[in-house]
Design a protein around this motif. Structure first.
Motif, mmCIF file in Angstrom:
data_model
loop_
_atom_site.group_PDB
_atom_site.id
_atom_site.type_symbol
_atom_site.label_atom_id
_atom_site.label_comp_id
_atom_site.label_asym_id
_atom_site.label_seq_id
_atom_site.Cartn_x
_atom_site.Cartn_y
_atom_site.Cartn_z
ATOM 1 N N SER A 87 -28.579 10.256 -32.313
ATOM 2 C CA SER A 87 -29.157 8.904 -32.498
ATOM 3 C C SER A 87 -28.307 9.224 -33.976
ATOM 4 C CB SER A 87 -30.543 9.365 -33.390
ATOM 5 O OG SER A 87 -30.967 9.794 -34.064
ATOM 6 N N LYS A 88 -27.697 10.730 -33.875
ATOM 7 C CA LYS A 88 -26.648 10.733 -35.308
ATOM 8 C C LYS A 88 -25.358 10.359 -34.648
ATOM 9 C CE LYS A 88 -29.232 14.856 -37.408
ATOM 10 N NZ LYS A 88 -29.042 16.020 -36.797
ATOM 11 N N PHE A 89 -24.580 10.097 -33.102
ATOM 12 C CA PHE A 89 -23.776 10.077 -32.314
ATOM 13 C C PHE A 89 -22.929 9.543 -32.821
ATOM 14 C CE2 PHE A 89 -21.275 8.470 -28.880
ATOM 15 C CZ PHE A 89 -20.256 10.185 -28.981
ATOM 16 N N SER A 90 -23.699 8.005 -32.640
ATOM 17 C CA SER A 90 -23.112 6.524 -33.315
ATOM 18 C C SER A 90 -22.824 6.526 -34.680
ATOM 19 C CB SER A 90 -23.809 5.213 -33.179
ATOM 20 O OG SER A 90 -22.557 4.088 -33.567
ATOM 21 N N PRO A 91 -22.791 7.125 -36.094
ATOM 22 C CA PRO A 91 -22.442 7.515 -37.264
ATOM 23 C C PRO A 91 -21.389 8.860 -36.631
ATOM 24 C CG PRO A 91 -24.779 6.947 -36.594
ATOM 25 C CD PRO A 91 -25.036 7.460 -36.029
ATOM 26 N N VAL A 92 -21.563 9.589 -36.857
ATOM 27 C CA VAL A 92 -21.260 11.257 -36.932
ATOM 28 C C VAL A 92 -19.625 10.336 -36.443
ATOM 29 C CG1 VAL A 92 -20.597 13.066 -35.862
ATOM 30 C CG2 VAL A 92 -22.812 12.576 -36.124
ATOM 31 N N MET A 93 -19.339 9.563 -34.779
ATOM 32 C CA MET A 93 -17.805 9.129 -35.013
ATOM 33 C C MET A 93 -17.517 8.456 -35.422
ATOM 34 S SD MET A 93 -17.851 10.809 -32.260
ATOM 35 C CE MET A 93 -16.293 10.571 -31.981
ATOM 36 N N THR A 94 -18.636 7.102 -36.114
ATOM 37 C CA THR A 94 -18.135 6.668 -37.375
ATOM 38 C C THR A 94 -17.256 7.687 -38.468
ATOM 39 O OG1 THR A 94 -19.459 4.429 -36.296
ATOM 40 C CG2 THR A 94 -18.678 4.623 -38.855
ATOM 41 N N SER A 95 -17.939 8.195 -39.546
ATOM 42 C CA SER A 95 -17.736 8.358 -39.886
ATOM 43 C C SER A 95 -15.928 9.516 -39.916
ATOM 44 C CB SER A 95 -18.604 9.640 -40.746
ATOM 45 O OG SER A 95 -18.364 10.525 -41.380
ATOM 46 N N ALA A 96 -15.945 10.456 -38.809
ATOM 47 C CA ALA A 96 -14.911 10.851 -38.138
ATOM 48 C C ALA A 96 -13.468 10.596 -38.042
ATOM 49 C CB ALA A 96 -15.363 11.930 -37.307
ATOM 50 N N GLN A 97 -14.186 8.549 -38.077
ATOM 51 C CA GLN A 97 -12.560 7.689 -36.655
ATOM 52 C C GLN A 97 -11.494 8.818 -36.390
ATOM 53 O OE1 GLN A 97 -11.378 5.900 -41.442
ATOM 54 N NE2 GLN A 97 -13.564 5.418 -41.823
ATOM 55 N N ASP A 98 -10.354 8.923 -36.967
ATOM 56 C CA ASP A 98 -9.400 9.175 -36.527
ATOM 57 C C ASP A 98 -9.286 10.924 -36.558
ATOM 58 O OD1 ASP A 98 -8.366 8.829 -38.556
ATOM 59 O OD2 ASP A 98 -6.283 8.393 -37.912
ATOM 60 N N THR A 99 -9.989 11.509 -37.621
ATOM 61 C CA THR A 99 -9.969 13.056 -38.282
ATOM 62 C C THR A 99 -10.804 14.341 -36.835
ATOM 63 O OG1 THR A 99 -9.668 12.454 -40.187
ATOM 64 C CG2 THR A 99 -10.155 14.745 -39.673
ATOM 65 N N SER A 100 -10.472 14.951 -36.571
ATOM 66 C CA SER A 100 -10.725 16.101 -36.228
ATOM 67 C C SER A 100 -11.936 17.045 -36.769
ATOM 68 C CB SER A 100 -9.655 17.081 -35.643
ATOM 69 O OG SER A 100 -9.049 16.848 -34.482
ATOM 70 N N PHE A 101 -12.796 17.461 -36.109
ATOM 71 C CA PHE A 101 -14.457 17.492 -36.827
ATOM 72 C C PHE A 101 -15.032 18.772 -35.670
ATOM 73 C CE2 PHE A 101 -15.359 13.756 -33.948
ATOM 74 C CZ PHE A 101 -16.118 14.720 -33.034
ATOM 75 N N ALA A 102 -15.567 19.249 -36.140
ATOM 76 C CA ALA A 102 -17.066 20.587 -35.831
ATOM 77 C C ALA A 102 -18.457 19.488 -36.801
ATOM 78 C CB ALA A 102 -16.677 22.074 -36.475
ATOM 79 N N TRP A 103 -19.141 19.802 -35.204
ATOM 80 C CA TRP A 103 -20.553 19.291 -35.741
ATOM 81 C C TRP A 103 -21.102 20.262 -35.135
ATOM 82 C CZ3 TRP A 103 -21.864 14.642 -32.546
ATOM 83 C CH2 TRP A 103 -23.481 14.452 -33.210
ATOM 84 N N VAL A 104 -22.345 21.072 -36.205
ATOM 85 C CA VAL A 104 -23.200 21.937 -36.222
ATOM 86 C C VAL A 104 -24.810 21.213 -36.324
ATOM 87 C CG1 VAL A 104 -23.881 24.212 -36.782
ATOM 88 C CG2 VAL A 104 -21.215 24.010 -37.273
#
Length: 237
Positions: A126-143
């Motif tokens: 349920s978090k996946f779509s908001p997280v990807m939207t927030s990241a846009q094209d920036t690399s990220f770590a997700w804990v």
């Protein structure tokens, strides 16, 4: 109150500072943080706490005491998060939503104005779509303690070259310990180039996490590599 689309607020009074300098070759990666499991060691909730580095807190989420939550935090967690703030843009990705800034940041000694991704519940799907939207094209770590290989493969499909991601699922009894911190710092360094990390980088990362307390995946547009294994898991990639 910072919301999904906003950049990380500037750190105050020596707390988290993840702003990239103007001459940086690329923006700092984002660090998305779940609370229950990675920070709040809920695996220890209700247990007698003998470790002097751990402390239990009763958090009053509503002023009338109708909604209270017991949290167990490591005394080392605040310094660890402030250190990670030098390498990442830190954002909340938790069902605590705005309550994370309001109630947890003061306990941890970090900024009370961190951006947060609105999460309907604690399920990473349920978090996946908001997280990807927030990241846009920036690399990220997700804990997040509930991250799975399924989420890693879904992430791969959304990445834009040379963007990459590190997914970390720590044990609920240990959370963001020194092993997780070392892995996150490694990722913050290798993703700054203009090329995707490959299997050489993945092998290096695998040497950083050998305790068996962490599941982690290095994700690029071309591969998903499991870096570390809990007992009984299978390595792929």
């Amino acid at each position: 109150m910072a919301t999904l689309g906003q950049q990380q607020a500037e750190a105050q009074n020596g707390t988290l500072d993840a702003a990239a300098s103007c001459d940086s070759p690329s923006p700092l990666p984002i660090l998305f943080l779940d609370v229950d499991g990675p920070l709040n060691l809920w695996g220890r909730a209700g247990r007698r706490i003998l470790n002097p580095l751990l402390r239990a807190h009763l958090v009053h989420l509503k002023s009338d005491d109708s909604f209270n939550v017991n949290v167990v935090l490591s005394r080392l967690l605040g310094p660890r998060l402030r250190d990670l703030g030098k390498h990442f843009q830190v954002r909340w990705a938790t069902s605590w939503n705005q309550w994370a800034n309001q109630h947890l940041s003061p306990l941890l000694g970090i900024s009370e104005n961190l951006p947060w991704v609105r999460c309907p519940n604690g399920d990473p799907r349920s978090k996946f779509s908001p997280v990807m939207t927030s990241a846009q094209d920036t690399s990220f770590a997700w804990v997040d303690d509930y991250l799975t290989e399924e989420v890693a493969w879904a992430t791969r499909k959304k990445l834009l070259p040379p963007q990459c991601a590190l997914l970390v699922s720590p044990h609920i009894m240990f959370g963001i310990d020194s092993e997780v911190v070392h892995l996150l710092k490694w990722f913050s360094q290798i993703q700054r180039g203009n090329r995707e990390p490959g299997r050489r980088e993945a092998r290096k990362a695998a040497t950083l996490v050998r305790s068996g307390r962490v599941n982690a995946w290095l994700v690029t547009p071309s591969m998903v590599t499991c870096l570390s294994l809990r007992k009984g898991a299978k390595r792929r990639g």
